[in-house]
Design an enzyme around this catalytic site. Structure first.
Site, PDB file in Angstrom:
ATOM      1  N   LYS A 181       0.878  -1.183   0.000  1.00 24.57           N
ATOM      2  CA  LYS A 181       0.000   0.000   0.000  1.00 24.57           C
ATOM      3  C   LYS A 181       0.914   1.232   0.000  1.00 24.57           C
ATOM      4  O   LYS A 181       1.483   1.619   1.024  1.00 24.57           O
ATOM      5  CB  LYS A 181      -0.877  -0.026   1.251  1.00 24.57           C
ATOM      6  CG  LYS A 181      -1.351   1.312   1.785  1.00 24.57           C
ATOM      7  CD  LYS A 181      -2.494   1.895   0.999  1.00 24.57           C
ATOM      8  CE  LYS A 181      -3.047   3.165   1.648  1.00 24.57           C
ATOM      9  NZ  LYS A 181      -2.178   4.354   1.500  1.00 24.57           N
ATOM     10  N   GLU A 257       9.309   1.062  11.165  1.00 25.00           N
ATOM     11  CA  GLU A 257      10.349   2.088  11.043  1.00 25.00           C
ATOM     12  C   GLU A 257       9.620   3.405  11.254  1.00 25.00           C
ATOM     13  O   GLU A 257       8.922   3.886  10.368  1.00 25.00           O
ATOM     14  CB  GLU A 257      11.003   1.947   9.661  1.00 25.00           C
ATOM     15  CG  GLU A 257      12.394   2.521   9.603  1.00 25.00           C
ATOM     16  CD  GLU A 257      12.375   3.922   9.079  1.00 25.00           C
ATOM     17  OE1 GLU A 257      12.252   4.846   9.916  1.00 25.00           O
ATOM     18  OE2 GLU A 257      12.469   4.103   7.864  1.00 25.00           O
ATOM     19  N   CYS A 291      12.851  10.749   8.425  1.00 23.25           N
ATOM     20  CA  CYS A 291      12.797  10.426   9.861  1.00 23.25           C
ATOM     21  C   CYS A 291      14.194  10.425  10.471  1.00 23.25           C
ATOM     22  O   CYS A 291      14.317  10.365  11.694  1.00 23.25           O
ATOM     23  CB  CYS A 291      12.100   9.103  10.069  1.00 23.25           C
ATOM     24  SG  CYS A 291      12.793   7.801   9.104  1.00 23.25           S
ATOM     25  N   GLU A 388       8.825  15.742  16.452  1.00 25.01           N
ATOM     26  CA  GLU A 388       9.478  15.575  15.151  1.00 25.01           C
ATOM     27  C   GLU A 388       9.056  16.735  14.253  1.00 25.01           C
ATOM     28  O   GLU A 388       7.867  16.970  14.042  1.00 25.01           O
ATOM     29  CB  GLU A 388       9.043  14.228  14.551  1.00 25.01           C
ATOM     30  CG  GLU A 388       9.891  13.808  13.389  1.00 25.01           C
ATOM     31  CD  GLU A 388       9.587  12.386  12.926  1.00 25.01           C
ATOM     32  OE1 GLU A 388       8.479  11.890  13.158  1.00 25.01           O
ATOM     33  OE2 GLU A 388      10.483  11.776  12.310  1.00 25.01           O
TER      34      GLU A 388
HETATM   35  C1  SIN Z   1      12.946   7.626   6.165  1.00 25.26           C
HETATM   36  O1  SIN Z   1      12.970   8.819   6.393  1.00 25.26           O
HETATM   37  O2  SIN Z   1      11.934   6.960   6.428  1.00 25.26           O
HETATM   38  C2  SIN Z   1      14.102   6.877   5.562  1.00 25.26           C
HETATM   39  C3  SIN Z   1      15.281   7.686   5.372  1.00 25.26           C
HETATM   40  C4  SIN Z   1      16.426   6.945   4.703  1.00 25.26           C
HETATM   41  O3  SIN Z   1      16.330   5.762   4.347  1.00 25.26           O
HETATM   42  O4  SIN Z   1      17.454   7.573   4.556  1.00 25.26           O
END
Ligand code: SIN
Length: 487
Positions: A181, A257, A291, A388
């Site tokens: 998805k 993640e 992230c 964040e």
């Molecule tokens: C992400 O922000 O989810 C992944 C970042 C990355 O793989 O560098």
């Protein structure tokens, strides 16, 4: 989209069981250019009933796919990898059109995404079991590894390509089939990847792409299904927790993640010629929407003023624009709401005494463009220290001692990535050992690569992606005891 060399890469239907298909309801959803809010396409908008068909297709395709040898699967994955590399420019155009990141960053992500397919095509051949020294003369103990089964992957808009391949490649290499998805904002990159997977010869049902704006309904269908044995999700911690709860009823294997609150620490002994460009990349890549972007810049007393002076100059040199209309360092954010969050955090910080060094406002280019911003004199009481940011705002905190830096860095429920710049070898060891994070980069601002395990601890997630460890998330261990071998 006029610029695409291969217009067949632009698809507007979902992909289930080897067929490009509409939602059974006929619903469609718009795809917007974040830079202009103009509609660039519409795609099929699936609901739970459609997703159930995709799960059934993945289940039907599973026996034949898992029966293939790892080498046979590797050949198909390699084929997919090569097609992606050959289509790099078109895939980058599609990505910039729907996600907004500068074209060079999109091309970089396409190659980053492809690297997971290349890597896991090889790793699939190395899913070894064990022969365990026996505990009894007439028995033998062996351990085998088997594909977990049907996998569901829910992927984010900030990396429309690489977050798909980072899940699909190890899943397929291990012998699993998958229902993906993609994010509602960025379905075109996912569908283009599917075109290339189909051309590469990946059989019907092995990969299914369910485009949808009904994220909660699709998530519920995937997590409720007893057929789905594994969920891999990249996205916010709040949604990750909800999906984790939903997976409990069928006790699925999960990889999450999730969010981060990355500290980037500049010690007095840092080499600023190295630290400044790294701190730009670490904070402003993808307009701060990753992230692992630096969320807090912690700078030691002795170098504080000099760092801010030089960082300001470097930030002010950044160029901003529409990624398909020139070469820029920063594009738009995903939408105006994302800018709203940055503004809220900035207002909270300045109302409590933080100082705007540069930026701090929207860019005249349009409602999704925000100036790269640096805030100084930020303190742990401000919201920006805890939340964040996911935007181009660099808050700078001051610290005195090494112990204080480690304490401030760890003062968060997140534990994804941390960065620091220092040259003293003893300090490098002490600080990396003290940081409670899944990933630590020393004297580097970017740490993502297919060869290393990507993932977090605490509320930043469960499991690792990429590297030799990434395939473990898609296999189950089976202990086999063979008795009576003395007769
Ligand atoms: C992400 O922000 O989810 C992944 C970042 C990355 O793989 O560098």
């Amino acid at each position: 989209m006029q610029r695409l060399n291969n217009k067949a890469l632009l698809r507007d239907k979902a992909y289930i069981n080897g067929q490009w298909c509409e939602a059974q309801s006929g619903a469609r959803m718009p795809v917007l250019d974040p830079a202009t809010s103009e509609q660039i396409a519409t795609v099929a908008d699936l609901d739970g009933a459609d997703v159930s068909l995709a799960i059934d297709a993945a289940n039907a395709a599973l026996p034949a796919w898992r029966r293939k040898t790892a080498k046979e699967r590797a050949a198909l994955l390699r084929n997919w990898f090569e097609r992606i590399v050959a289509a790099k420019d078109d895939l980058a155009i599609l990505m910039t059109a729907e996600q907004g990141k500068p074209l060079a960053e999109s091309a970089g992500e396409v190659m980053y995404g492809a690297s997971f397919i290349e890597w896991f095509a090889e790793e699939g051949k190395r899913v070894y079991g064990d022969v365990v020294p026996t505990h009894a003369a007439d028995k033998r103990v062996i351990v085998t590894k088997e594909p977990v089964g049907v996998v569901a992957a829910i992927t984010p808009w900030n990396f429309p390509n690489a977050m798909i391949t980072r899940k699909a490649a190890p899943a397929l290499a291990a012998g699993c089939t998958i229902v993906i998805k993609p994010a509602e904002d960025t379905p075109l990159s996912a569908l283009a990847l599917m075109v290339l997977a189909e051309e590469a010869g990946i059989p019907a049902g092995v990969i299914n792409i369910v485009t949808s704006s009904r994220s909660a309904e699709v998530g519920q269908t995937l997590t409720d299904s007893p057929i789905v044995r594994k969920l891999s999700f990249t996205g916010s911690t709040a949604v990750g927790k909800q999906l984790m709860r939903q997976c409990a009823d069928t006790v699925k294997k999960i990889s999450l993640e999730l969010g981060g609150n990355a500290p980037l620490i500049i010690f007095d002994d840092a080499d600023l010629d190295r630290a400044i460009p790294a701190a730009i990349a670490c904070k402003f890549r993808n307009a701060g929407q990753t992230c692992v972007c630096a969320n807090r810049v912690l700078v030691q007393d002795g170098i504080y003023d000099e760092f801010i002076k030089r960082y300001k100059v470097a930030v002010e040199q950044m160029t901003i624009g529409h990624g398909l209309q020139g070469t820029f360092d920063q594009g738009p954010m995903i939408n105006a709401a994302a800018i709203g969050k940055v503004e809220e955090l900035l207002n909270d910080a300045t109302s409590k005494g933080a100082r705007v060094v540069t930026g701090g406002e929207r860019h005249p280019l349009g409602e999704a463009f925000y100036r790269p911003t640096v805030l100084a004199d930020v303190t742990p009481e401000m919201r920006v220290a805890k939340e964040e940011i996911f935007g181009p705002l660099a808050p700078i905190f001051r610290f005195d001692t090494e112990e204080q830096a480690i304490q401030m860095a760890n003062d968060t429920e997140y534990g994804l990535a941390a960065y620091f710049f220092a040259n003293n070898l003893g300090r490098v060891w002490r600080v990396q050992e003290g940081l409670e994070y899944g990933m630590v980069a020393v004297n580097e601002g970017i740490l993502s690569t297919e060869v290393a395990p990507f993932g977090g601890i605490k509320e930043s997630g469960i499991g690792r992606e990429g590297s030799k460890y990434g395939i473990d998330e898609y296999v189950e261990m089976k202990y086999v005891l063979i008795g009576g071998i003395d007769k």
